[in-house]
Design an enzyme around this catalytic site. Structure first.
Site, mmCIF file in Angstrom:
data_model
loop_
_atom_site.group_PDB
_atom_site.id
_atom_site.type_symbol
_atom_site.label_atom_id
_atom_site.label_comp_id
_atom_site.label_asym_id
_atom_site.label_seq_id
_atom_site.Cartn_x
_atom_site.Cartn_y
_atom_site.Cartn_z
ATOM 1 N N ASN A 10 1.009 -1.048 0.100
ATOM 2 C CA ASN A 10 -0.046 -0.005 0.126
ATOM 3 C C ASN A 10 0.915 1.143 0.252
ATOM 4 O OD1 ASN A 10 -1.646 2.035 0.413
ATOM 5 N ND2 ASN A 10 -2.818 1.178 2.246
ATOM 6 N N ARG A 91 -2.370 -2.260 -3.552
ATOM 7 C CA ARG A 91 -3.755 -1.379 -3.056
ATOM 8 C C ARG A 91 -3.756 -0.210 -4.445
ATOM 9 N NH1 ARG A 91 -5.327 2.650 1.043
ATOM 10 N NH2 ARG A 91 -7.590 2.761 0.881
ATOM 11 N N HIS A 180 -13.223 2.235 0.284
ATOM 12 C CA HIS A 180 -13.249 1.081 1.383
ATOM 13 C C HIS A 180 -13.656 -0.197 0.551
ATOM 14 C CE1 HIS A 180 -13.391 4.276 4.833
ATOM 15 N NE2 HIS A 180 -12.141 3.939 4.724
ATOM 16 N N GLY A 210 -11.418 7.429 8.447
ATOM 17 C CA GLY A 210 -12.377 7.581 7.407
ATOM 18 C C GLY A 210 -13.464 6.430 7.451
ATOM 19 N N ARG A 239 -13.432 14.588 8.379
ATOM 20 C CA ARG A 239 -14.255 15.124 7.106
ATOM 21 C C ARG A 239 -15.587 15.391 7.634
ATOM 22 N NH1 ARG A 239 -12.252 9.862 4.234
ATOM 23 N NH2 ARG A 239 -10.163 10.560 3.452
ATOM 24 N N MET A 281 -11.189 8.728 18.538
ATOM 25 C CA MET A 281 -12.891 8.417 19.222
ATOM 26 C C MET A 281 -12.385 8.138 20.630
ATOM 27 S SD MET A 281 -15.709 9.066 17.978
ATOM 28 C CE MET A 281 -16.540 8.531 16.782
ATOM 29 N N GLY A 328 -11.113 0.646 13.290
ATOM 30 C CA GLY A 328 -10.642 1.047 14.333
ATOM 31 C C GLY A 328 -11.786 1.322 15.377
ATOM 32 N N ASN A 332 -13.523 -1.623 17.977
ATOM 33 C CA ASN A 332 -12.982 -1.499 19.471
ATOM 34 C C ASN A 332 -14.193 -0.840 20.486
ATOM 35 O OD1 ASN A 332 -10.310 -2.647 19.107
ATOM 36 N ND2 ASN A 332 -10.161 -1.169 17.786
ATOM 37 N N GLU A 382 -7.726 -5.996 5.212
ATOM 38 C CA GLU A 382 -7.820 -5.461 3.620
ATOM 39 C C GLU A 382 -6.642 -6.300 2.916
ATOM 40 O OE1 GLU A 382 -8.649 -1.562 5.065
ATOM 41 O OE2 GLU A 382 -8.999 -1.132 3.271
HETATM 42 P P1 ADP Z 1 -7.820 4.367 9.058
HETATM 43 O O1 ADP Z 1 -7.409 3.147 8.477
HETATM 44 O O2 ADP Z 1 -9.126 4.967 8.523
HETATM 45 O O3 ADP Z 1 -6.707 5.367 9.574
HETATM 46 P P2 ADP Z 1 -8.657 2.907 11.359
HETATM 47 O O4 ADP Z 1 -9.651 1.713 10.983
HETATM 48 O O5 ADP Z 1 -7.019 2.443 11.766
HETATM 49 O O6 ADP Z 1 -8.275 4.178 10.681
HETATM 50 O O7 ADP Z 1 -9.176 3.450 12.790
HETATM 51 C C1 ADP Z 1 -8.603 4.285 13.528
HETATM 52 C C2 ADP Z 1 -9.218 4.992 14.375
HETATM 53 O O8 ADP Z 1 -10.015 3.830 15.299
HETATM 54 C C3 ADP Z 1 -8.782 5.925 15.511
HETATM 55 O O9 ADP Z 1 -8.656 7.243 15.035
HETATM 56 C C4 ADP Z 1 -9.650 6.074 16.658
HETATM 57 O O10 ADP Z 1 -10.704 7.046 16.659
HETATM 58 C C5 ADP Z 1 -10.378 4.580 16.474
HETATM 59 N N1 ADP Z 1 -10.015 3.762 17.655
HETATM 60 C C6 ADP Z 1 -8.866 2.784 17.832
HETATM 61 N N2 ADP Z 1 -9.051 2.250 18.841
HETATM 62 C C7 ADP Z 1 -10.095 2.531 19.684
HETATM 63 C C8 ADP Z 1 -10.819 2.174 20.742
HETATM 64 N N3 ADP Z 1 -10.108 1.358 21.536
HETATM 65 N N4 ADP Z 1 -12.003 2.845 21.210
HETATM 66 C C9 ADP Z 1 -12.454 3.716 20.266
HETATM 67 N N5 ADP Z 1 -12.100 3.933 19.048
HETATM 68 C C10 ADP Z 1 -10.904 3.252 18.563
#
Ligand code: ADP
Length: 396
Positions: A10, A91, A180, A210, A239, A281, A328, A332, A382
């Protein structure tokens, strides 16, 4: 069967993320990240099992970065020969209207990805760099491009076409491409397998920095929230998601902002960051717990948008059988899942509090047996999806 592997790449504008994947078992054999390419101080992290190698120092360009990665594979393992690498999967974010599945990379495919740069200005040039150096340095295996947009190529026209003047839309290729897609396709496939059904009406919520929603019937996407670009749809880390486009006219005429300033404002300084002061978050929940009313309001706006999308997609599909959280936040954030499902309780959706609170990397059902909609958490992968898609075009 002897093990065979796919190197998944990627390539970003100043980074290369990679993973060596066994497409059959799904195992990740090694992974890593080259960061800050072209800057005075770059960094490389290579992981092989428990063994982590971290290097710092300038990485001149993508070619130098990938050369270093291949040296690390040789030195720290696994060597790519031992690992029996049979393909490289790249990717690619924007495949426009040209790719409805993975493509074996040749000069024509490269030229098409290049022609699509105006539709993916942030991503496609970086992918092209990764493809160019990858083909040079790993010239004895086939390279496959896997497109984020491919899964949404067969969206019904009524979902993909904006009600924009037809001539203008067609001349400038303005339509809903989605994003996505690799994740939505992978996750909806896992759900179908878990529930043993190939005719499900499902919504997948990919909630990361995202964020996007998709409506999937059987194996086909019928709606998705991201549009011409990943700006449309849900509230995201930075965003806006959906906003009246007239806000752009207003900010131009009344606030004297340039198009680039508005682009930055909508894509980077809005969403949770612009509403609550943080795009992570976990930090937003910390602010809510500390009594910050704007953070609570931001969460309500985030949830409200999700409720609207799930409701709209349920109507589009004429029902909803499975709702799945991934990425993410989706994987979680048990609080957020609980609050959203509470707002969707009118559908007969019921969450099992214990199952929802469980921290696990396994795909799992978090609804009660009585729930009218099966609610799931499915970790996205992915890299594995790219490796498997690449294998469909490769003998090995
Ligand atoms: P991307 O690939 O779009 O950068 P991810 O899928 O890796 O994003 O998600 C990242 C986001 O997941 C972080 O910005 C955060 O908001 C959220 N995140 C990660 N762990 C936790 C958690 N334990 N509780 C809440 N939100 C979480």
């Amino acid at each position: 069967m002897t093990t065979r592997t796919v190197l998944v790449i990627n390539s970003g504008s100043s980074s290369i993320k990679y993973q060596l994947v066994d497409p059959d078992s799904g195992a990740s054999l090694a992974s890593g990240l080259v960061e800050r390419i072209g800057e005075p101080e770059g960094a490389i992290k290579h992981k092989h099992g428990e063994d982590v190698t971290e290097l710092t120092g300038p990485v001149a360009d993508h070619g130098a970065g990938l050369t270093e990665v291949l040296r690390l594979f040789d030195e720290k393992g696994p060597t790519l020969t031992e690992a029996n690498i049979v393909a490289v999967g790249h990717r690619v974010v924007q495949g426009g209207k040209h790719f409805s599945g993975p493509a074996l990379i040749d000069d024509d495919v490269v030229a098409t990805i290049e022609r699509l740069v105006p539709l993916g200005p942030l991503h496609n040039p970086a992918h092209l760099k990764g493809i160019e150096v990858g083909r040079k340095l790993l010239s004895d295996v086939p390279h496959v491009a896997v497109f984020d947009t491919a899964f949404f190529q067969d969206l019904p026209e009524e979902a993909a076409r904006y009600a924009l003047n037809r001539e203008v839309a067609d001349a400038y290729e303005i339509r809903r491409y989605g994003a996505h897609g690799t994740s939505h396709q992978y996750v909806s496939g896992v759900v179908a397998d878990m529930l043993g059904r190939n005719d499900l009406k499902q919504v997948v919520l990919h909630l990361g920095n995202g964020a996007s929603a998709s409506a999937v019937v059987g194996a086909h996407a019928v709606e998705t929230s991201m549009g011409l670009t990943p700006l449309e749809g849900l509230v995201m880390g930075g965003r806006t998601g959906d906003i009246d486009p007239a806000a752009v006219f207003h900010l131009t005429r009344v606030a004297g902002k340039s198009v680039d300033e508005i682009d930055h404002l909508f894509n980077r300084e809005s969403g949770m960051k612009g509403l609550a002061g943080d795009n992570d978050m976990r930090a937003v929940w910390a602010r809510i717990n500390a009594g910050e009313s704007q953070a609570r309001e931001a969460m309500d706006i985030y949830l409200h948008r999700l409720v609207k999308y799930v409701g709209a997609y349920t109507a589009v599909m004429g029902g909803l059988e499975a709702l799945t959280f991934t990425a993410g936040i989706g994987e979680n954030d048990a609080n957020l899942r609980a609050e959203l499902c509470e707002r969707l309780a009118y559908m007969g959706m019921r969450i099992d509090g214990e199952a929802n609170a469980l921290h696990s990397a396994e795909a799992r059902i978090i609804s009660t047996p009585e729930s009218t909609v099966t609610v799931l958490v499915v970790p996205t992968n992915e890299e594995l999806a790219i490796a498997r898609q690449a294998m469909t075009l490769v003998q090995g």
